[in-house]
Motif scaffolding. Sequence first.
Motif, PDB file in Angstrom:
ATOM      1  N   ALA A 191       0.825  -1.210   0.000  1.00  0.00           N
ATOM      2  CA  ALA A 191       0.000   0.000   0.000  1.00  0.00           C
ATOM      3  C   ALA A 191       0.859   1.260   0.000  1.00  0.00           C
ATOM      4  CB  ALA A 191      -0.943  -0.011   1.206  1.00  0.00           C
ATOM      5  N   GLN A 192       1.929   1.245   0.776  1.00  0.00           N
ATOM      6  CA  GLN A 192       2.830   2.403   0.860  1.00  0.00           C
ATOM      7  C   GLN A 192       3.469   2.679  -0.504  1.00  0.00           C
ATOM      8  OE1 GLN A 192       6.573   1.727   2.934  1.00  0.00           O
ATOM      9  NE2 GLN A 192       6.370   3.731   3.908  1.00  0.00           N
ATOM     10  N   ILE A 193       3.947   1.639  -1.161  1.00  0.00           N
ATOM     11  CA  ILE A 193       4.621   1.824  -2.449  1.00  0.00           C
ATOM     12  C   ILE A 193       3.625   2.272  -3.523  1.00  0.00           C
ATOM     13  CG2 ILE A 193       5.867   0.645  -4.296  1.00  0.00           C
ATOM     14  CD1 ILE A 193       7.246  -1.029  -2.077  1.00  0.00           C
ATOM     15  N   LEU A 194       2.443   1.664  -3.566  1.00  0.00           N
ATOM     16  CA  LEU A 194       1.438   2.102  -4.541  1.00  0.00           C
ATOM     17  C   LEU A 194       1.116   3.582  -4.357  1.00  0.00           C
ATOM     18  CD1 LEU A 194      -0.992  -0.954  -4.557  1.00  0.00           C
ATOM     19  CD2 LEU A 194       0.517  -0.225  -6.429  1.00  0.00           C
ATOM     20  N   ASP A 195       1.011   4.028  -3.120  1.00  0.00           N
ATOM     21  CA  ASP A 195       0.731   5.436  -2.856  1.00  0.00           C
ATOM     22  C   ASP A 195       1.860   6.331  -3.364  1.00  0.00           C
ATOM     23  OD1 ASP A 195      -1.005   7.455  -1.737  1.00  0.00           O
ATOM     24  OD2 ASP A 195       0.459   7.671  -0.115  1.00  0.00           O
ATOM     25  N   LEU A 196       3.109   5.911  -3.163  1.00  0.00           N
ATOM     26  CA  LEU A 196       4.248   6.699  -3.659  1.00  0.00           C
ATOM     27  C   LEU A 196       4.232   6.800  -5.184  1.00  0.00           C
ATOM     28  CD1 LEU A 196       7.044   5.304  -1.319  1.00  0.00           C
ATOM     29  CD2 LEU A 196       6.164   7.658  -1.334  1.00  0.00           C
TER      30      LEU A 196
END
Length: 140
Positions: free
Chosen positions: A30-35
């Motif tokens: 989720a963190q990487i997709l948001d970035l």
Amino acid sequence: MTLPLTMTDALARYPGAGSFRFGDSRVLNAQILDLVRQGRKTVTCDAVANFAKRGDPLPEPGRIDIALDWDGAPALAIRTVDVARMPFDAMTADLVTAQGEFRDLDDWRAGYRAYLTRAGLFAPDVDMLVETFTCVEVFS
């Protein structure tokens, strides 16, 4: 109410695309997709051996792939711009900055050492594949 995009829908938009998940946990995914959605992440990397271990093809410039959320739903489409290979210990600060999720090179080394150790692949000279990409469509 708009229904979520299915993998069939995503592949209809991008015939021949492969799919993958960023990260090795729900939180990291989720963190990487948001970035990526924010445009703060334009580089990703992994050990070349990890692609073979998962049965995934290596990225190729020009190819579009579908990044999945942790549950397997299409989240976004990315186009590979460039692919480079280098040993783990040759990573540069510029490439780390473009990855978006690390403070600096030392933070990258610690994070990737832990990730590659969990995968049973860490070595200071492990062959890393570094992919530069652009986000072409956000699905969710």
